[in-house]
Scaffold this motif. Structure first.
Motif, PDB file in Angstrom:
ATOM      1  N   THR A 237     -28.595   0.743  -9.776  1.00  0.00           N
ATOM      2  CA  THR A 237     -28.485   2.119  -9.306  1.00  0.00           C
ATOM      3  C   THR A 237     -27.435   2.851 -10.138  1.00  0.00           C
ATOM      4  O   THR A 237     -26.596   2.216 -10.793  1.00  0.00           O
ATOM      5  N   PRO A 238     -27.447   4.186 -10.108  1.00  0.00           N
ATOM      6  CA  PRO A 238     -26.416   4.927 -10.847  1.00  0.00           C
ATOM      7  C   PRO A 238     -24.999   4.526 -10.453  1.00  0.00           C
ATOM      8  O   PRO A 238     -24.119   4.415 -11.323  1.00  0.00           O
ATOM      9  N   LEU A 239     -24.759   4.296  -9.162  1.00  0.00           N
ATOM     10  CA  LEU A 239     -23.422   3.925  -8.732  1.00  0.00           C
ATOM     11  C   LEU A 239     -23.049   2.534  -9.233  1.00  0.00           C
ATOM     12  O   LEU A 239     -21.918   2.310  -9.696  1.00  0.00           O
ATOM     13  N   GLU A 240     -23.976   1.578  -9.170  1.00  0.00           N
ATOM     14  CA  GLU A 240     -23.711   0.225  -9.685  1.00  0.00           C
ATOM     15  C   GLU A 240     -23.399   0.287 -11.172  1.00  0.00           C
ATOM     16  O   GLU A 240     -22.464  -0.363 -11.649  1.00  0.00           O
ATOM     17  N   ARG A 241     -24.180   1.065 -11.903  1.00  0.00           N
ATOM     18  CA  ARG A 241     -23.953   1.159 -13.348  1.00  0.00           C
ATOM     19  C   ARG A 241     -22.590   1.779 -13.651  1.00  0.00           C
ATOM     20  O   ARG A 241     -21.896   1.372 -14.585  1.00  0.00           O
ATOM     21  N   ALA A 242     -22.196   2.778 -12.850  1.00  0.00           N
ATOM     22  CA  ALA A 242     -20.897   3.404 -13.053  1.00  0.00           C
ATOM     23  C   ALA A 242     -19.767   2.426 -12.765  1.00  0.00           C
ATOM     24  O   ALA A 242     -18.772   2.370 -13.509  1.00  0.00           O
TER      25      ALA A 242
ATOM     26  N   ASN B  44     -22.438  -9.555 -14.203  1.00  0.00           N
ATOM     27  CA  ASN B  44     -22.793  -8.321 -14.888  1.00  0.00           C
ATOM     28  C   ASN B  44     -22.093  -8.275 -16.247  1.00  0.00           C
ATOM     29  O   ASN B  44     -21.326  -9.173 -16.599  1.00  0.00           O
ATOM     30  N   MET B  45     -22.367  -7.225 -17.011  1.00  0.00           N
ATOM     31  CA  MET B  45     -21.847  -7.127 -18.373  1.00  0.00           C
ATOM     32  C   MET B  45     -20.321  -7.061 -18.387  1.00  0.00           C
ATOM     33  O   MET B  45     -19.665  -7.637 -19.256  1.00  0.00           O
ATOM     34  N   ALA B  46     -19.747  -6.354 -17.415  1.00  0.00           N
ATOM     35  CA  ALA B  46     -18.287  -6.239 -17.367  1.00  0.00           C
ATOM     36  C   ALA B  46     -17.639  -7.597 -17.138  1.00  0.00           C
ATOM     37  O   ALA B  46     -16.571  -7.882 -17.687  1.00  0.00           O
ATOM     38  N   ASP B  47     -18.272  -8.443 -16.330  1.00  0.00           N
ATOM     39  CA  ASP B  47     -17.739  -9.795 -16.105  1.00  0.00           C
ATOM     40  C   ASP B  47     -17.608 -10.548 -17.418  1.00  0.00           C
ATOM     41  O   ASP B  47     -16.618 -11.236 -17.669  1.00  0.00           O
ATOM     42  N   ILE B  48     -18.624 -10.433 -18.253  1.00  0.00           N
ATOM     43  CA  ILE B  48     -18.634 -11.164 -19.516  1.00  0.00           C
ATOM     44  C   ILE B  48     -17.524 -10.657 -20.439  1.00  0.00           C
ATOM     45  O   ILE B  48     -16.793 -11.441 -21.052  1.00  0.00           O
ATOM     46  N   VAL B  49     -17.363  -9.335 -20.531  1.00  0.00           N
ATOM     47  CA  VAL B  49     -16.338  -8.764 -21.406  1.00  0.00           C
ATOM     48  C   VAL B  49     -14.940  -9.095 -20.890  1.00  0.00           C
ATOM     49  O   VAL B  49     -14.041  -9.441 -21.667  1.00  0.00           O
TER      50      VAL B  49
END
Length: 292
Positions: free
Chosen positions: A134-139, A209-214
């Motif tokens: 969702t837009p909020l999840e992506r944000a 998610n992607m942020a976890d990996i970074v």
């Protein structure tokens, strides 16, 4: 800069002009496997369930030892900083080897994310979107990802001025930049405060998610290579970069780091060159007095 629109010359076997991965001609990820940005993409590939039959790791020697592709059956490494994703391509932008190239770790992950969330593109085990539904999840994911990227960038002057891996020793500058790293860590801590880190343990996939990996990429790199666990604050009241008194502790970051370390994607494979060589570790772990 103008970019040509991908046109699929063979719709049955290609996606937007890009040949889908196959055992006969996989996509190639040129990488120094132990270095931080290539390792970020390697962790991503594992989390997405993309095997080497589809995206093959083209291991490159450390620049100190020649900077050549170790598997001589593969094309030579392209120019530019690693990692570089070489994608089979049927179009005028392809080079003489039949590839186009995607550079920069985050760009590579975003590019792959476009392809591997649908079985029709040839990937065998896509594990869902890592960017949110969702837009909020992506944000929310983007918020943490931007901070995690800031951490990696801010680390460069810390190590440049404070360790044997840097060209010049200015301990005072290194120590000051370390305070800015901790400031960003405090902000990340705030964003993670309501997260159940047990959902990241072991082989669970739906919460990654992607942020976890970074974020994990930064924490692991600094810990494994520089010998500093950035999740461990002093627990004392300290003055931050703005002169405010704050308590230096990151309990949610501790939980996050310990949970992600248990995942299969986080295991370093010595035989595949995912562990820093001793010469590099010796330089990186040599800290100037007064920094830490």
């Amino acid at each position: 800069m103008a970019y040509n629109v991908f046109q699929p010359p063979k719709p049955v076997t290609t996606v937007a002009g890009v040949v889908a991965p196959s055992p006969t001609k996989p996509w190639l990820l040129y990488a120094y496997p132990w270095m931080p940005f290539p390792r970020r993409v390697i962790i991503y590939l594992r989390e997405k369930g993309i095997p080497e039959s589809q995206v093959k790791i083209a291991r490159v020697q450390d620049p100190k030892f020649g900077n050549n592709v170790m598997d001589t059956s593969l094309p030579p490494r392209p120019s530019g900083s690693l990692p570089i994703l070489a994608v089979p391509y049927e179009g005028q932008d392809a080079d003489e080897k039949g590839y186009i190239y995607i550079r920069q770790a985050n760009a590579i992950m975003y590019f792959l994310e476009e392809f591997c969330n649908d079985f029709q593109y040839g990937f065998t085990r896509p594990n869902g979107s890592f960017l949110g539904k969702t837009p909020l999840e992506r944000a929310r994911i983007a918020e943490v990802m931007c901070l995690a990227e800031e951490l990696m960038v801010a680390w460069n002057p810390v190590r440049t001025f404070g360790t044997g891996a840097g060209p010049i020793s200015i301990p005072e500058a290194s120590k000051e930049m370390l305070r800015w790293v901790r400031r960003a860590l405090g902000t990340v801590e705030h964003f993670l405060k309501d997260r159940d880190m047990m959902l990241l343990e072991g082989g669970k996939t739906l919460q990654v998610n992607m942020a976890d990996i970074v974020l994990y990429n930064f924490l692991e790199f600094v810990h494994d290579c520089y010998g500093v666990d950035m999740t461990l604050g002093s627990g004392e009241m300290v003055e931050d970069v703005y002169g405010r008194q704050v308590k230096e502790e990151f309990p949610k970051l501790v939980e996050f780091y310990q949970a992600f370390k248990t995942r299969g994607s986080a295991k370093r494979d010595v035989e595949k060159g995912e562990v820093a060589p001793e010469y590099a570790k010796n330089m990186m772990s040599k800290w100037a007095d007064g920094v830490l």
